[in-house]
Write an enzyme that holds these catalytic residues in place. Structure first.
Site, short mmCIF file in Angstrom:
data_model
loop_
_atom_site.label_atom_id
_atom_site.label_comp_id
_atom_site.label_asym_id
_atom_site.label_seq_id
_atom_site.Cartn_x
_atom_site.Cartn_y
_atom_site.Cartn_z
N SER A 32 -3.25 2.88 -9.85
CA SER A 32 -3.71 3.51 -8.42
C SER A 32 -3.71 4.82 -8.41
O SER A 32 -4.52 5.59 -7.63
CB SER A 32 -2.36 3.15 -7.74
OG SER A 32 -2.06 2.22 -7.37
N HIS B 18 -8.74 -2.65 -8.90
CA HIS B 18 -7.54 -1.90 -8.24
C HIS B 18 -7.42 -2.98 -6.96
O HIS B 18 -8.08 -3.30 -6.01
CB HIS B 18 -7.72 -0.71 -7.64
CG HIS B 18 -6.60 0.06 -7.10
ND1 HIS B 18 -6.73 0.67 -5.84
CD2 HIS B 18 -5.22 0.03 -7.29
CE1 HIS B 18 -5.58 1.21 -5.51
NE2 HIS B 18 -4.71 0.56 -6.49
N GLU C 225 -10.97 -2.85 -5.30
CA GLU C 225 -11.85 -1.83 -5.87
C GLU C 225 -12.10 -1.84 -7.20
O GLU C 225 -11.29 -1.93 -7.92
CB GLU C 225 -11.14 -0.50 -5.31
CG GLU C 225 -10.93 -0.08 -3.91
CD GLU C 225 -9.86 1.15 -3.81
OE1 GLU C 225 -10.27 1.77 -2.77
OE2 GLU C 225 -9.02 1.53 -4.48
N ASN D 176 -6.76 4.99 -1.20
CA ASN D 176 -5.74 5.95 -1.45
C ASN D 176 -6.24 7.24 -0.99
O ASN D 176 -5.57 8.01 -0.69
CB ASN D 176 -5.11 5.66 -2.89
CG ASN D 176 -4.23 4.47 -2.82
OD1 ASN D 176 -3.74 3.88 -1.74
ND2 ASN D 176 -3.67 4.01 -4.11
#
Ligand SMILES: NC(=O)c1ccc[n+]([C@@H]2O[C@H](COP(=O)([O-])OP(=O)(O)OC[C@H]3O[C@@H](n4cnc5c(N)ncnc54)[C@H](O)[C@@H]3O)[C@@H](O)[C@H]2O)c1
Length: 314
Positions: free
Chosen positions: A149, A170, A182, A220
């Site tokens: 992450s 991801h 992702e 994120n």
């Protein structure tokens, strides 16, 4: 534990170089390293969509727990998917589980895999050691992907000699439910690798989006600063956490408020991500440390998983 015959291994290695340079990799055999929250979910979804999976973790005990978790999760999926057909549900669970084998030795299984998805502890050195070792044992055509992450995919790719066959993949928690993946392309990731991973993500029933190797990727990078702003708003005494959560649910249509989401994600995980970004870019106001987050983490109040975070769960 190896699920592929020697014959397959021989044919893979003899044709792999030619195949790798000719066309996209059709991923059929997947090795998932790390049988925790994310790895177990990735293994489950890959097996449920017709892939052969080897799940790797450090001990047989951990793997037994992962397998049990996968079985429970599959039963929930099957109950919905085969609501009128209990026999079909049992068959789906049994077939999916039979596509997942387990191992405590990644090096001994990666010779016959098309894709390695790494989902181990979020530590650059530990991940680099793993990738460096596996690079020596994996087939020529094998793509390496990390589910990290917060770490730079480029730094991980540089621990191997296959930077062109290395990318980020991801997933989101919980993997069986969250549709997004992702796909992270470094400057060294080949177009063929990137496209193979887009195809693989679609084969899992996910929706892939592309992003360069930038801190936090898409989700994120937008989400963590928003969560931090919510904490800062509360720290300044401008609104309570309960009202902030209610406001974002009723006013912005978000399914969870920021404090509920922070507790769900884990305060330790969020702090780790923020600290990493602060180290990279200490002047960025969005990446400044949050005292109340640091205090809760120091008190081992990590959120839902520890029974207390911004809220209590006991
Ligand atoms: N938890 C999330 O919401 C989330 C979301 C997206 C991405 N990620 C990323 O996914 C990765 C895994 O996160 P998680 O939440 O599943 O962690 P976790 O702690 O639940 O699981 C990690 C697993 O890796 C195993 N492990 C550690 N070192 C290993 C090694 N050298 N070889 C084999 N297995 C090893 C551990 O025993 C553990 O079972 C991290 O990189 C994290 O940043 C997490």
């Amino acid at each position: 534990m190896a699920f592929v015959t020697r014959q397959f291994v021989r044919s893979m290695s003899s044709s792999s170089t030619a195949a790798a340079s000719a066309k996209k990799i059709l991923v059929k055999h997947v090795t998932v390293i790390g049988g925790g929250l994310m790895g177990a979910g990735i293994a489950q979804v890959a097996a449920a969509t017709g892939h052969t999976v080897v799940l790797v973790d450090q001990t047989e005990d951990i793997l037994a727990k992962s397998r049990k978790g996968i079985e429970e999760s599959l039963r929930k999926v099957a109950k919905k998917k085969f609501a009128e057909n209990p026999k079909g549900a049992d068959e789906f669970v049994a077939k999916t589980l039979s596509s997942i084998s387990t191992s405590t030795d990644a090096a001994s299984v990666v010779h016959s895999t098309d894709l390695v998805v790494e989902a181990i502890v979020e530590n650059l050195q530990v991940k680099n050691e793993l990738f460096k070792r596996l690079d020596k044992f994996a087939a020529e055509h094998t793509i390496f992907a990390s589910n990290t992450s917060s770490l730079q995919i480029t730094s991980l790719a540089n621990s191997t000699t296959r930077q062109d066959r290395f990318a980020g993949l991801h997933f989101f928690n919980p993997v069986p439910l969250m549709k997004l993946v992702e796909v992270i392309k470094t400057p060294m990731t080949s177009q063929k690798t990137f496209e193979s991973l887009l195809d693989f993500s679609r084969a899992l029933g996910k929706h892939p989006v592309a992003c360069k190797d930038t801190p936090g990727f898409i989700v994120n990078r937008l989400l963590v600063p928003y969560l931090m702003e919510a904490i800062r708003l509360c720290e300044r005494g401008e609104a309570s956490k309960e009202d902030i959560d209610m406001a974002m649910k009723l006013g912005a249509g978000y399914p969870m408020g920021p404090f509920e989401l922070l507790d769900y994600v884990g305060l330790d995980t969020t702090k780790f991500i923020l600290d990493g970004w602060h180290e990279l870019d200490s002047k960025n106001p969005l990446f400044q440390p949050c005292p109340s987050l640091n205090k809760l983490v120091a008190e081992k109040k990590f959120g839902k998983k520890s029974g207390e975070g911004f809220y209590k769960y006991k």
